[in-house]
Design an enzyme around this catalytic site. Structure first.
Site, short mmCIF file in Angstrom:
data_model
loop_
_atom_site.label_atom_id
_atom_site.label_comp_id
_atom_site.label_asym_id
_atom_site.label_seq_id
_atom_site.Cartn_x
_atom_site.Cartn_y
_atom_site.Cartn_z
N ASN A 66 53.85 11.20 68.54
CA ASN A 66 55.20 11.49 68.16
C ASN A 66 54.85 12.66 67.39
O ASN A 66 54.83 12.49 66.17
CB ASN A 66 56.03 10.36 67.83
CG ASN A 66 57.38 10.75 67.90
OD1 ASN A 66 57.68 12.04 67.97
ND2 ASN A 66 58.35 10.05 67.73
N ASN B 39 63.23 15.04 68.58
CA ASN B 39 63.67 15.14 70.10
C ASN B 39 63.54 13.71 70.63
O ASN B 39 63.54 13.66 72.05
CB ASN B 39 62.59 16.08 70.83
CG ASN B 39 61.21 15.96 70.82
OD1 ASN B 39 60.71 14.59 70.57
ND2 ASN B 39 60.36 16.67 71.03
N ASP B 40 63.20 12.61 69.80
CA ASP B 40 63.46 11.40 70.57
C ASP B 40 64.69 11.08 71.05
O ASP B 40 64.57 10.39 72.34
CB ASP B 40 62.99 10.26 69.26
CG ASP B 40 61.67 10.29 68.67
OD1 ASP B 40 60.94 11.16 69.61
OD2 ASP B 40 61.42 9.61 67.89
N GLU C 74 45.96 12.73 94.88
CA GLU C 74 45.81 11.16 94.82
C GLU C 74 45.72 10.71 96.14
O GLU C 74 46.67 10.63 96.96
CB GLU C 74 46.97 10.71 94.18
CG GLU C 74 46.90 9.28 93.65
CD GLU C 74 48.37 8.57 93.50
OE1 GLU C 74 48.17 7.44 92.97
OE2 GLU C 74 49.50 9.05 93.78
N ASP D 66 55.36 13.31 72.49
CA ASP D 66 55.71 14.65 72.91
C ASP D 66 54.73 15.67 72.85
O ASP D 66 53.59 15.48 72.46
CB ASP D 66 57.09 15.10 72.32
CG ASP D 66 56.51 15.13 70.55
OD1 ASP D 66 55.42 15.02 70.26
OD2 ASP D 66 57.69 14.55 69.81
N GLY E 256 58.13 7.81 72.51
CA GLY E 256 58.58 8.97 71.61
C GLY E 256 57.33 10.00 71.57
O GLY E 256 57.61 10.91 70.98
N ASP F 232 50.38 14.17 93.01
CA ASP F 232 50.67 12.69 93.20
C ASP F 232 50.77 12.10 94.67
O ASP F 232 51.56 13.16 95.50
CB ASP F 232 51.72 12.20 92.09
CG ASP F 232 52.08 10.98 92.01
OD1 ASP F 232 51.23 10.30 91.79
OD2 ASP F 232 53.36 10.60 92.67
#
Length: 468
Positions: free
Chosen positions: A219, A224-225, A444, A247, A245, A415
């Site tokens: 974090n 920006n949490d 994947e 980033d 949290g 993905d």
């Protein structure tokens, strides 16, 4: 009469103050413009020195200390550039896109743009707004012509297809939407590419690839949490299902950690917006394909992180998802058309994928098994996109190219590759290889049998004449 002269004097006094204010603001703007140019020149020089120092720093304590000093200087320089830019914008009464930093109209929510010099001359624009589907569209810019418009089942969408000539120049132009006497004008921009498609080099087998989940790593910016206006979620490091949290700032602050490990490529789990109830910390439920999740940072901060990683010889691989999006995406709240998703009546008739991938390789599989595997939803919170729809397909392909051009990512990890439509994905790879012949993409395929994995390899004889 005295009142008249008094009012006239006040008018002249007010005009003089206004002129004086504009003069002062003009001088301030000129000064800040000069400072900004000098700062950006210094930034370019620092990036160059940082790159050179990185390659000589291994095992050299003095060089490592110099690298740390240069990094701190670059951080301070970037903060000053942000401050001066904000001051200059305030003086010039300008608004910037919070994602990419470009100047936009004051009522704009995002900054739309594309690039000149692409192999495919077609450009799709998805326009969204109440009743926009009824509008006629016109454009007047050299080298740009209107190919077609497509009205969808929801009247709040309009697809605009433009044709870009090979020699079209970068610049801004207006798109005009008219319906009867009503007219709406929106600005669009074509930017110059930073480099040719063949100059984009992908990661390869020589790289040491490190996987991390941005929310779980570090974090670096507690501010920006909690983001106002997003779907309800909590930050709690004691809860494995909550956000923690982490980033982009946290990753950037630890780039030296990866260098010390000998890592040459970083693969983040998806960084795009997941505005989902509960937080969707993993990132696999996209709600905006053109926006980094604000709890991670902004598009511009993502781009800057990649620049700093490149200066240290570290590549960045972007995790993308064509198979599905998040159920809080506007496409579910206001579905463009019934065939935008597979099994769209999810509230009354939810169909989940079987997760059995064998129908791809089994020549005797039933259509029922193939459809359930391909068209069933992963989970109720992840609607299954229909890549067989040509408009969905074009949107996704164009988005993947946009991130390569904008952020200069060094590869794509796709993905749930086998769960999306095979022909669409194969065609995407064909287009991508034509535009970026030296690029690299991995998909994947969560299987354990080597022969099954080999079936998915490019130019595999096991899947011929198909080619994934």
């Amino acid at each position: 009469m005295a009142s008249f002269f008094s009012d006239l004097g006040k008018t002249f006094q007010s005009a003089a103050k206004s002129i004086q204010k504009k003069t002062v603001e003009g001088v301030e703007a000129t000064r800040r413009n000069s400072e900004l140019r000098a700062l950006r020149d210094e930034q370019k020089k620092l990036f160059a020195v940082l790159g050179e120092t990185y390659y000589t720093s291994h095992g050299d304590k003095e060089a490592q200390e110099q690298l740390a000093l240069l990094t701190r200087q670059l951080d301070e320089l970037q903060e000053r550039i942000k401050t001066v830019t904000a001051e200059l914008d305030a003086l010039n009464d300008k608004k910037r896109c919070p994602n990419c930093g470009a100047v936009v109209d004051k009522d704009a929510k995002f900054c739309p743009f594309w690039y000149t010099g692409m192999q495919n001359p077609e450009l799709q624009l998805m326009v969204y707004g109440e009743g926009i589907g009824n509008a006629a569209v016109s454009v007047n810019y050299p080298g740009v012509s209107l190919s077609s418009t497509v009205k969808l089942e929801s009247n709040n969408y309009l697809l605009v297809y433009l044709k870009l000539d090979k020699d079209v120049k970068p610049g801004k132009f207006n798109l005009t939407f008219t319906e009867g006497k009503k007219k709406l004008v929106k600005e669009y921009e074509l930017k110059a590419r930073n480099k040719k498609g063949c100059e984009h080099k992908g990661f390869d087998a020589s790289d040491a690839l490190y996987l991390l989940m941005p929310d779980r790593f570090a974090n670096g910016n507690p501010d920006n949490d909690q983001i106002a206006g997003m779907a309800e979620y909590k930050i709690d490091r004691n809860d494995p299902n909550a956000r923690h949290g982490g980033d982009l700032a946290g990753i950037e602050q630890h780039l030296d950690y990866f260098s010390d490990l000998g890592v040459t490529a970083l693969w983040f789990t998806p960084v795009l917006e997941n505005n989902m109830t509960g937080g969707s910390y993993h990132g696999y439920a996209t709600t905006d394909y053109y926006k980094v999740d604000p709890r991670f940072g902004t598009n511009e901060e993502y781009k800057q992180l990649i620049e700093k990683a490149h200066a240290r010889g570290i590549k960045i691989v972007m995790d993308m998802i064509f198979n599905h999006c998040g159920v809080e995406h506007v496409w579910i709240k206001d579905m463009p058309s019934k065939d935008w998703f597979n099994n769209p009546d999810h509230e009354n008739n939810f169909v989940q994928t079987s997760f059995k991938l064998t129908p791809h390789v089994d020549p005797y599989t039933s259509q029922y098994d193939a459809d359930q595997m391909n068209d069933g939803w992963f989970v109720p919170s992840m609607p299954d996109l229909n890549q067989k729809n040509p408009h969905v397909y074009r949107y996704l392909v164009q988005n993947s190219f946009w991130w390569i051009e904008f952020a200069n990512i060094d590869g794509i990890r796709m993905d749930t590759y086998p769960y999306a439509d095979y022909d669409a994905m194969s065609n995407w790879m064909k287009e991508l290889n034509e535009e970026y012949p030296n690029y690299n993409t991995v998909g994947e395929t969560w299987v354990t049998e080597p022969a099954y994995t080999a079936w998915w390899q490019m130019d595999s004889k096991l899947s011929a004449p198909k080619n994934s």
